[in-house]
Design a protein around this motif. Structure first.
Motif, PDB file in Angstrom:
ATOM      1  N   LYS A 215       0.828  -1.209   0.000  1.00  0.00           N
ATOM      2  CA  LYS A 215       0.000   0.000   0.000  1.00  0.00           C
ATOM      3  C   LYS A 215       0.864   1.262   0.000  1.00  0.00           C
ATOM      4  O   LYS A 215       0.563   2.245   0.685  1.00  0.00           O
ATOM      5  N   LYS A 217       1.332   4.168  -1.556  1.00  0.00           N
ATOM      6  CA  LYS A 217       0.595   5.005  -2.505  1.00  0.00           C
ATOM      7  C   LYS A 217       1.488   6.059  -3.147  1.00  0.00           C
ATOM      8  O   LYS A 217       1.405   6.305  -4.354  1.00  0.00           O
ATOM      9  N   SER A 221       2.426   6.391  -7.183  1.00  0.00           N
ATOM     10  CA  SER A 221       1.963   7.600  -7.863  1.00  0.00           C
ATOM     11  C   SER A 221       3.109   8.441  -8.406  1.00  0.00           C
ATOM     12  O   SER A 221       2.867   9.506  -8.985  1.00  0.00           O
ATOM     13  N   LEU A 437     -13.877   7.443  -5.624  1.00  0.00           N
ATOM     14  CA  LEU A 437     -13.161   7.326  -4.348  1.00  0.00           C
ATOM     15  C   LEU A 437     -13.885   8.078  -3.241  1.00  0.00           C
ATOM     16  O   LEU A 437     -14.037   7.565  -2.125  1.00  0.00           O
ATOM     17  N   LYS A 441     -15.509   6.496   0.217  1.00  0.00           N
ATOM     18  CA  LYS A 441     -15.091   6.899   1.557  1.00  0.00           C
ATOM     19  C   LYS A 441     -16.226   7.510   2.366  1.00  0.00           C
ATOM     20  O   LYS A 441     -16.197   7.492   3.603  1.00  0.00           O
ATOM     21  N   SER A 568      -6.888  12.499  -3.303  1.00  0.00           N
ATOM     22  CA  SER A 568      -7.652  11.676  -4.247  1.00  0.00           C
ATOM     23  C   SER A 568      -6.838  11.353  -5.494  1.00  0.00           C
ATOM     24  O   SER A 568      -6.920  10.238  -6.028  1.00  0.00           O
ATOM     25  N   TYR A 571      -4.424   8.538  -4.633  1.00  0.00           N
ATOM     26  CA  TYR A 571      -5.107   7.251  -4.513  1.00  0.00           C
ATOM     27  C   TYR A 571      -5.527   6.732  -5.876  1.00  0.00           C
ATOM     28  O   TYR A 571      -5.452   5.527  -6.136  1.00  0.00           O
ATOM     29  N   TRP A 572      -5.963   7.620  -6.771  1.00  0.00           N
ATOM     30  CA  TRP A 572      -6.359   7.184  -8.111  1.00  0.00           C
ATOM     31  C   TRP A 572      -5.160   6.624  -8.874  1.00  0.00           C
ATOM     32  O   TRP A 572      -5.262   5.585  -9.533  1.00  0.00           O
ATOM     33  N   TYR A 574      -2.536   5.341  -7.543  1.00  0.00           N
ATOM     34  CA  TYR A 574      -2.159   4.091  -6.884  1.00  0.00           C
ATOM     35  C   TYR A 574      -3.020   2.929  -7.375  1.00  0.00           C
ATOM     36  O   TYR A 574      -2.527   1.805  -7.556  1.00  0.00           O
ATOM     37  N   LYS A 575      -4.299   3.175  -7.643  1.00  0.00           N
ATOM     38  CA  LYS A 575      -5.206   2.128  -8.107  1.00  0.00           C
ATOM     39  C   LYS A 575      -4.979   1.745  -9.567  1.00  0.00           C
ATOM     40  O   LYS A 575      -5.476   0.708 -10.016  1.00  0.00           O
TER      41      LYS A 575
END
Length: 719
Positions: A215, A217, A221, A437, A441, A568, A571-572, A574-575
């Motif tokens: 994880k 991130k 990124s 996201l 959340k 955000s 996280y985007w 990272y996904k």
């Protein structure tokens, strides 16, 4: 303590079975009980005993259970760490070659303060740093489950710190050489970290896979990772998603505007084939045609195909629901719901895909990466079970009626989930991905706050039903009406929609005329009380629910939105790696055609075992394998073997097991950049210490001056 012990030496240590308490010194110094451990494992266990004596972490918080085959707590901790690290190391801890990395792993489980000093000594710093992030993430989750937020916060701090440190190291390598950084991300560290003869050297795990498991991130990124992900997601040409769809469905655009308007990517045009003599030769085709081929075989092309069939599935599902006219299910009248059977078959294809992936990866590994698909398949399975009971059960069985209702209920829920799953398709875009996201959340806040709403809702509903006399006005009321009365009383008042009868205080069997003070009876007083209290209760309920609670939950959601909006985009990004791996390994044939694919594959597999004619079906099996997803790690290892043959390093590709020169240079470049970072860190630490010492000297000189003493004495006298 030195952990550098030859792995080949083994020593069997036997002890009598005795139970020691934690306070007993023998509890900490006995290495094992009737078990065989090599010397390297023994040194690790002794080191873990020392750390546990200092930190008192695992025993104090019941993190582990004492293993009876070990006489010391260090042995149980060693087994716990070994099981925790096996998914990423793919081997036993004693088979790790770098002793500093072993020390770093052990120290990270105890959240030691000297992690940076140990990390600087590791031979493979970027891999070792991500291991610390992985360990911290697992321990953070473990202590959150045990309701220890303080310790979980300490591990989260270590996770964020090393995530930033690894990102800074990657950034320094990226600015030094972008080409070498891509080689760093593509390096198989299992060829370096294991001892000689370890079978785990056959494993392949890229750095980004470890970062995704940890994880990390910020690491994923980083622009270096994002370029590598984007390159693998859409090789050949660089296009936006909408332009990609246009070129995908209209290939003539490649020849009309492709050569001039499409930004090309750097790709390898070498392809390898076997000649008649069994030698490998390289062939080169047209650069433009190879780019077009890579365009149509990219994960993005697979994403477009599956998205198209997903949209067809939702539209057809909606058509079936809107045109569904049946009232029951009878075996002799199956033609009335053939369209529903088509949806069931489509859903069977999804269940088959899940079964195959669970068989290949294991249930827990698949469920962790595909939680939404797991819940969808649960609904599909419940729909199929209820649907089967409704069709098979005789009409005289009472369970049949409830099975029909359950089948319809799960059928509708499955459609709702299918439409909501369309939001996952939008994750390919940064704007929609951030919105998805935020919704994800915010849902936990709404679920938790729903309990507060239900307290006031239930209170008002009971009082309203009692005052209005709804139950008395319905003499044939059943148990089914009770939940509906509780729901309808106060549900829409939350949003400010009040019933006119409630505003006027209408009560069954009571007139709305005012109280006659000349003729006062029991019934007239009760009617006056009820008709007066209903508007009062309605006003208080709407004041609390519509004004107080709605504004409170709006404020909480606004605060959550502001917090998520800051991260955000990280996280985007990272996904994106999870999306890349999903579509690289996904089957080319989407549902429901995938069901036919798996049936043919299963049939051809057994027919290929038949003598004489089995070779024919084996050829069919090879054709079906062309439609299966690709494993990037396996293909990368295969291409490296071919390149080694072409460069004259080996003659047989099956004998190539070592790292390439490019991987060795990449590892060395990371070491060099790590040394530079460590020198900068020491220099900054030295400058900080120098400034602190100088400040202390100045303050000491000021305190010894006469003027300072006089001012301080005057201050005390005035006080």
């Amino acid at each position: 303590m030195n952990l550098d012990v030859p792995s080949g030496r083994r020593k069997t240590i036997k002890f009598r079975t005795r139970n020691f308490s934690i306070e007993d010194e023998r509890y900490w110094i006995q290495p094992s009980r009737c078990t065989s451990v090599d010397m390297s494992s023994r040194e690790i266990i002794n080191k873990l005993n020392e750390m546990e004596q200092e930190e008192k972490l695992f025993i104090t918080y019941d993190v582990i259970e004492i293993n009876p085959k070990f006489a010391t707590v260090g042995g149980s901790i060693f087994e716990f760490i070994n099981n925790s690290m096996r998914p990423v190391l793919k081997c036993h801890l004693s088979q790790v070659k770098d002793t500093n990395m072993l020390h770093l792993i052990a120290a990270s489980f105890f959240k030691r303060s000297d992690l940076h000093e140990i990390w600087a000594k590791c031979e493979y710093p970027i891999f070792a740093g991500l291991l610390v992030v992985y360990v911290s993430n697992k321990m953070r989750k473990l202590f959150l489950e045990q309701h220890e937020p303080v310790i979980a916060e300490a591990f989260e701090k270590i996770q964020d710190t090393f995530d930033d440190e690894c990102t800074a190291l990657l950034d320094q390598c990226f600015h030094n050489s972008e080409r070498d950084t891509r080689a760093v991300l593509d390096t198989n560290y299992h060829l370096f970290i294991h001892t000689d003869g370890c079978p785990s050297t056959a494993e392949d795990m890229e750095v980004m896979a470890l970062a995704a498991a940890a994880k990390a991130k910020n690491f994923l990124s980083h622009p270096a990772c994002q370029r590598e992900i984007d390159f693998r997601w859409q090789p050949g040409f660089k296009l936006g998603q909408m332009a990609f769809c246009l070129f995908f469905f209209f290939p003539p655009l490649f020849f009309l505007r492709g050569r001039q308007r499409i930004k090309k990517r750097e790709i390898k045009t070498m392809m390898v084939k076997m000649d008649m003599a069994g030698q490998m030769t390289s062939i080169t085709y047209s650069n433009f045609m190879i780019r077009v081929y890579n365009f149509y075989t990219s994960p993005n092309a697979k994403y477009v195909i599956h998205t198209l069939f997903r949209l067809i599935y939702v539209i057809f599902y909606a058509y079936v629901l809107m045109t569904m006219t049946r009232k029951t299910m009878v075996m002799n009248e199956l033609d009335e719901f053939l369209d529903e059977m088509a949806i069931i078959v489509w859903q069977c294809a999804y269940l088959t895909e899940m079964a195959v992936l669970v068989y290949q990866r294991g249930f827990y590994n698949w469920a962790e990466r595909n939680t939404a698909d797991l819940y969808r398949n649960y609904l599909v399975a419940m729909t199929m079970i209820a649907w089967s009971l409704a069709v098979i059960a005789p009409p005289t069985w009472p369970i049949r009626a409830f099975a029909i209702i359950s089948a319809d209920l799960f059928f509708y829920f499955s459609f709702v989930f299918a439409t909501l799953r369309l939001m996952k398709i939008a994750n390919v875009d940064a704007f929609f991905g951030s919105i998805v996201l935020m919704i994800k959340k915010m849902i936990p806040i709404m679920v938790k706050f729903m309990f507060v709403f239900m307290v006031f809702w239930f209170t008002y509903a009971v009082c309203h039903i009692s005052l209005a006399g709804h139950l008395k006005s319905t003499p044939n009321i059943t148990d089914v009406v009770w939940p509906w009365l509780l729901f309808s009383s106060g549900a829409f008042e939350i949003f400010g929609e009040a019933d006119e009868e409630d505003k006027l205080g209408t009560v069954s069997k009571c007139s709305s005329a005012p109280l006659n003070w000349d003729v006062i009876t029991d019934s007239s007083v009760q009617c006056w009380f009820k008709t007066s209290m209903i508007p009062v209760f309605l006003f208080c309920y709407m004041l609390v629910s519509s004004v107080l609670l709605v504004n409170l939950v709006t404020a909480l959601l606004s605060k959550k939105y502001e917090d998520i909006d800051k991260v955000s985009h990280i996280y985007w990004k990272y996904k994106l790696y999870s999306r890349l791996i999903e579509y690289e390994e996904k089957l080319w044939i989407p549902a429901p055609l995938s069901l036919v694919f798996y049936i043919l594959k299963f049939l051809f597999y057994f027919l290929s075992k038949i003598p004489f004619i089995g070779a024919i079906f084996e050829c069919f099996m090879k054709v079906l394998r062309c439609f299966e997803g690709t494993n990037y790690a396996r293909d990368r290892r295969k291409n490296r073997r071919y390149e080694a043959v072409m460069n004259g390093l080996i003659k047989n590709s099956d004998r190539w097991t070592g790292p390439t020169e490019e991987e060795k240079n990449a590892v060395q470049s990371v070491r060099d950049q790590m040394k530079i970072m460590e020198q900068d860190r020491k220099r900054k630490r030295y400058e900080t210490d120098l400034l602190r010492h100088r400040f202390e000297e100045i303050m000491s000189e000021i305190e010894h001056t006469n003027r300072f003493k006089r001012i301080r004495s005057q201050t005390f006298n005035n006080a």
